[in-house]
Write an enzyme that holds these catalytic residues in place. Structure first.
Site, PDB file in Angstrom:
ATOM      1  N   HIS A  76     106.047 -69.523 -95.504  1.00 54.75           N
ATOM      2  CA  HIS A  76     105.104 -68.974 -96.440  1.00 54.75           C
ATOM      3  C   HIS A  76     104.640 -70.087 -97.406  1.00 54.75           C
ATOM      4  O   HIS A  76     103.468 -69.983 -97.937  1.00 54.75           O
ATOM      5  CB  HIS A  76     105.946 -67.959 -97.288  1.00 54.75           C
ATOM      6  CG  HIS A  76     106.129 -66.489 -96.567  1.00 54.75           C
ATOM      7  ND1 HIS A  76     107.216 -65.633 -96.867  1.00 54.75           N
ATOM      8  CD2 HIS A  76     104.826 -65.748 -95.776  1.00 54.75           C
ATOM      9  CE1 HIS A  76     106.697 -64.416 -96.182  1.00 54.75           C
ATOM     10  NE2 HIS A  76     105.737 -64.698 -95.514  1.00 54.75           N
ATOM     11  N   ARG A 111     103.232 -58.473 -85.694  1.00 53.92           N
ATOM     12  CA  ARG A 111     104.597 -58.529 -85.457  1.00 53.92           C
ATOM     13  C   ARG A 111     104.907 -57.507 -86.342  1.00 53.92           C
ATOM     14  O   ARG A 111     104.661 -57.278 -87.556  1.00 53.92           O
ATOM     15  CB  ARG A 111     105.005 -59.805 -86.067  1.00 53.92           C
ATOM     16  CG  ARG A 111     104.704 -61.162 -85.468  1.00 53.92           C
ATOM     17  CD  ARG A 111     105.310 -62.372 -86.092  1.00 53.92           C
ATOM     18  NE  ARG A 111     105.011 -63.662 -85.602  1.00 53.92           N
ATOM     19  CZ  ARG A 111     103.650 -64.385 -85.748  1.00 53.92           C
ATOM     20  NH1 ARG A 111     102.923 -64.012 -86.748  1.00 53.92           N
ATOM     21  NH2 ARG A 111     103.628 -65.510 -85.132  1.00 53.92           N
ATOM     22  N   ARG A 169     102.857 -55.508 -81.353  1.00 60.27           N
ATOM     23  CA  ARG A 169     104.195 -55.975 -80.406  1.00 60.27           C
ATOM     24  C   ARG A 169     105.329 -55.023 -81.018  1.00 60.27           C
ATOM     25  O   ARG A 169     105.441 -54.835 -82.197  1.00 60.27           O
ATOM     26  CB  ARG A 169     104.553 -57.411 -80.765  1.00 60.27           C
ATOM     27  CG  ARG A 169     105.492 -57.730 -80.025  1.00 60.27           C
ATOM     28  CD  ARG A 169     105.811 -59.289 -80.147  1.00 60.27           C
ATOM     29  NE  ARG A 169     106.340 -59.498 -81.424  1.00 60.27           N
ATOM     30  CZ  ARG A 169     106.771 -60.712 -81.867  1.00 60.27           C
ATOM     31  NH1 ARG A 169     106.283 -61.690 -81.192  1.00 60.27           N
ATOM     32  NH2 ARG A 169     107.286 -60.860 -83.123  1.00 60.27           N
ATOM     33  N   GLU A 224     107.345 -64.505 -71.585  1.00 62.04           N
ATOM     34  CA  GLU A 224     108.016 -65.351 -72.335  1.00 62.04           C
ATOM     35  C   GLU A 224     109.189 -66.084 -71.673  1.00 62.04           C
ATOM     36  O   GLU A 224     109.552 -67.073 -72.166  1.00 62.04           O
ATOM     37  CB  GLU A 224     108.645 -64.672 -73.581  1.00 62.04           C
ATOM     38  CG  GLU A 224     107.531 -64.090 -74.624  1.00 62.04           C
ATOM     39  CD  GLU A 224     108.313 -63.427 -75.498  1.00 62.04           C
ATOM     40  OE1 GLU A 224     108.580 -63.894 -76.697  1.00 62.04           O
ATOM     41  OE2 GLU A 224     108.521 -62.023 -75.384  1.00 62.04           O
ATOM     42  N   ASN A 256     105.614 -69.913 -77.203  1.00 62.32           N
ATOM     43  CA  ASN A 256     106.873 -70.720 -78.103  1.00 62.32           C
ATOM     44  C   ASN A 256     108.022 -70.325 -77.215  1.00 62.32           C
ATOM     45  O   ASN A 256     108.764 -71.524 -77.070  1.00 62.32           O
ATOM     46  CB  ASN A 256     106.803 -70.152 -79.303  1.00 62.32           C
ATOM     47  CG  ASN A 256     105.555 -70.195 -80.272  1.00 62.32           C
ATOM     48  OD1 ASN A 256     104.622 -71.139 -79.836  1.00 62.32           O
ATOM     49  ND2 ASN A 256     105.375 -69.270 -81.289  1.00 62.32           N
ATOM     50  N   ASP A 257     108.344 -69.273 -76.805  1.00 64.63           N
ATOM     51  CA  ASP A 257     109.460 -69.017 -75.892  1.00 64.63           C
ATOM     52  C   ASP A 257     109.445 -69.347 -74.680  1.00 64.63           C
ATOM     53  O   ASP A 257     110.430 -69.996 -74.036  1.00 64.63           O
ATOM     54  CB  ASP A 257     109.893 -67.619 -76.134  1.00 64.63           C
ATOM     55  CG  ASP A 257     110.805 -67.014 -77.223  1.00 64.63           C
ATOM     56  OD1 ASP A 257     111.465 -68.131 -77.910  1.00 64.63           O
ATOM     57  OD2 ASP A 257     110.685 -65.952 -77.502  1.00 64.63           O
ATOM     58  N   ARG A 269     113.927 -76.162 -79.748  1.00 63.14           N
ATOM     59  CA  ARG A 269     113.093 -76.937 -80.589  1.00 63.14           C
ATOM     60  C   ARG A 269     113.539 -77.092 -81.842  1.00 63.14           C
ATOM     61  O   ARG A 269     113.023 -77.847 -82.539  1.00 63.14           O
ATOM     62  CB  ARG A 269     111.773 -76.333 -80.353  1.00 63.14           C
ATOM     63  CG  ARG A 269     111.404 -75.048 -80.978  1.00 63.14           C
ATOM     64  CD  ARG A 269     109.916 -74.744 -80.832  1.00 63.14           C
ATOM     65  NE  ARG A 269     109.568 -73.641 -81.462  1.00 63.14           N
ATOM     66  CZ  ARG A 269     108.455 -73.204 -81.899  1.00 63.14           C
ATOM     67  NH1 ARG A 269     107.416 -74.104 -81.495  1.00 63.14           N
ATOM     68  NH2 ARG A 269     108.011 -72.111 -82.380  1.00 63.14           N
ATOM     69  N   CYS A 286      99.303 -66.186 -76.969  1.00 59.83           N
ATOM     70  CA  CYS A 286      99.409 -66.008 -78.379  1.00 59.83           C
ATOM     71  C   CYS A 286     100.376 -66.726 -79.147  1.00 59.83           C
ATOM     72  O   CYS A 286     100.718 -66.577 -80.221  1.00 59.83           O
ATOM     73  CB  CYS A 286      99.693 -64.547 -78.643  1.00 59.83           C
ATOM     74  SG  CYS A 286     101.446 -63.848 -77.905  1.00 59.83           S
TER      75      CYS A 286
END
Length: 592
Positions: free
Chosen positions: A201, A308, A344, A443, A466-467, A477, A514
């Site tokens: 954040h 999300r 999602r 993913e 990412n996944d 990672r 995404c």
């Protein structure tokens, strides 16, 4: 994350993570943070427990009052981000910290500081195991809130960022979102920290302020002294300490060019993302809360590519009701209309213990009961969310996205539950819309391999890079020993994505992307060349990606891919991209 490169002049470079793009040059100002580094444990007698609990409650109350005062004083340019601080305010009374600390005081007969430390460590550990980088970064929010309460227990004053009265670059171990929100733009040029990541954040606030920030430098506060001259390159994630005259001249020119290009990009944010040869693309925003829609719209986003929905489940003591979910989704859909909103469904990890539903310990939660697996195992929780989404879909364009799909059976069962939810809404006479697009996140490799079969069952694919990169390359990672091997431009990943897109096209279905891969201009020629039709990213990245799309010919990227697919190493692919699109990419990086 950092390394040193010593020059003849005493110049050296620290390497970290780009928290916010831009370049600033000036004197370092070390934030003097008097923290609670060592927490001592001591036992309290049975007759002292009540007073110890009251001491903890008073500290929480003072910390909340302190934060409320900061929220009231947030400058106008950051008002859209007060939801971050308001979330911190809620965390002061969250069950994971507040109730757990009180429980530890009662059960273990220990002091409030030790109980808070123990509750914090437990909550942080759970968040850090979440594979979603955005949710995983919420561990820092828990730590920031805990630190504020801990300082109240110890009687230590808050760092007064707003009181800094000179033009400087902040250097700190870490900065909380509350501290970052106090930055006066006429005084603070940028900041660097030892800790923190791109999804934090604090990083989001920095990007909203449009000031350069480099995070995760590890040793910045130990090797940089007050008034040292430094250059912060937020585009590349580096800090140059004691720059030579030549370096200073180079970066002064880069900063000038960056300012001009950035202004041009922001002004053109509303223009469509139409390639140089006339192909139109959608560039969407990823959000977590309805308040973030302002950022998507201000940056020219074409809709929400990833909403999300986990935070409403995590930051509370129980499960949200259908009405609560419906109101949040409806607000998002109406604010974004007529643009689409891709919701999602719950993507929570088995390792994340929801207070109202404790889950058994898992040795490897990233491969365990998470996302769609969790939802199908708990259909009553899933159905509540599906009903809320279908009801919100009556107020605008909604696309439903199922995460972590690994087999066709999961799609079939999910669609059955969606249909069942629609039937129940029909019987109850509630307004809803079942005629919405249903997609799946690709993913895991099994979904990619089965893409031909899955394309017949859904309306679209959304690739969560990412996944997908992590699972394809078997790389964590977050592990510093192997994180350098994590690369979206790995030949195996590129070939896997090509297979996914080809399978979708064979069934006349679109493929979107995404993950973080979409937000990096260096990856764009390959993304377009692969046939991706829509990209979704953090709102602040939208203008630069739209701008670059307008400069690229899709035909050229197609020719690039012919050669990319022949390469066997990341370095060969990067060299190829650099040779074909180098000049364009270089100017774009410094327009970020």
């Amino acid at each position: 994350m950092n390394n040193h490169e010593n020059g003849a002049s005493g110049e050296f470079i620290l390497t970290g993570i780009s928290g916010s793009p831009g370049i600033c040059i000036g004197k370092a100002y070390l934030v003097d943070r008097e923290g609670v580094d060592v927490v001592e444990k001591y036992f309290v007698g049975q007759h002292e427990i009540k007073s110890e609990i009251n001491r903890f409650k008073n500290a929480v109350k003072k910390a909340s009052t302190e934060l409320s005062t900061i929220i009231d004083g947030v400058p106008e340019e950051l008002r859209d981000n007060t939801y971050i601080l308001e979330t911190h305010l809620l965390l002061h009374k969250d069950k994971m910290l507040y109730d757990k600390a009180i429980e530890i005081i009662k059960k273990d007969h220990v002091n409030a500081e030790w109980a808070l430390k123990k509750a914090t460590s437990r909550a942080v550990r759970m968040f850090k195991q979440i594979t979603d980088p955005y949710l995983g970064a919420r561990a820092a929010d828990i730590e920031h809130v805990s630190d504020r309460i801990m300082r109240q227990l110890a009687g230590i004053d808050e760092v007064n960022i707003s009181g800094i009265d000179k033009r400087v670059i902040l250097v700190a171990t870490h900065l909380t979102p509350a501290e970052t929100s106090q930055i006066q733009l006429n005084r603070i040029m940028g900041f660097i920290t030892d800790h923190g990541g791109k999804a934090s954040h604090t990083s989001i606030v920095a990007r909203s302020l449009d000031i350069p920030a480099v995070l995760g430098l590890e040793t910045a506060t130990s090797v940089i002294k007050n008034d040292d001259f430094i250059i912060v390159d937020g585009n590349q994630g580096i800090v140059i300490v004691n720059p030579s005259e030549e370096t200073l001249l180079d970066y002064t020119e880069l900063r000038r060019r960056y300012a001009i290009r950035r202004a041009d990009i922001i002004r053109s944010g509303e223009l469509p993302a139409q390639s140089a040869d006339g192909i139109l693309f959608s560039v969407m925003g990823n959000i977590e809360l309805p308040e973030e829609i302002v950022g998507v719209r201000d940056n020219g986003g074409d809709g929400i590519g990833l909403f999300r929905t986990e935070f409403l489940y995590i930051a509370r003591n129980d499960f949200p009701s259908e009405e609560e979910l419906y109101e949040q989704y409806r607000e998002t859909v109406e604010l974004m209309a007529p643009h689409p909103v891709t919701i999602r469904t719950l993507d929570i990890n088995g390792d994340k213990e929801i207070p109202s539903l404790p889950t058994p310990h898992e040795a490897n939660p990233a491969l365990g009961l998470r996302a769609i697996r969790f939802c199908l195992k708990k259909p009553e929780i899933f159905t509540t969310q599906l009903r809320a989404i279908l009801r919100a879909a009556a107020h605008g364009t909604v696309r439903l996205l199922l995460p972590m799909i690994s087999g066709c059976e999961e799609i079939s069962e999910s669609i059955r539950l969606i249909d069942s939810a629609a039937e129940s809404l029909e019987k109850e006479g509630l307004q809803y819309n079942r005629d919405i697009q249903i997609g799946i996140m690709i993913e895991v490799p099994s979904a990619a391999i089965l893409a031909d079969a899955m394309a017949e069952m859904v309306d679209f694919f959304s690739i969560g890079t990412n996944d997908l990169v992590q699972y394809t390359l078997a790389i964590d990672r977050g592990n510093p020993h192997v994180a350098h091997l994590y690369n979206a431009m790995h030949p195996a990943v590129i070939r896997l994505i090509r297979h996914i897109v080809d399978c979708a096209k064979a069934k006349n279905k679109p493929t979107y992307i995404c993950g973080e891969m979409a937000a990096d201009p260096i990856n764009l020629p390959v993304i377009l060349g692969l046939g991706i039709e829509e990209l979704s990213m953090a709102p602040q990245s939208i203008p630069e990606i739209k701008n670059m799309i307008r400069r690229i010919s899709v035909a050229d990227t197609g020719r690039l891919m012919v050669d990319v697919l022949k390469k066997n190493t990341v370095s060969e692919i990067h060299e190829l991209i650099k040779n074909r699109f180098g000049d364009m990419l270089y100017s774009e990086i410094y327009a970020r």
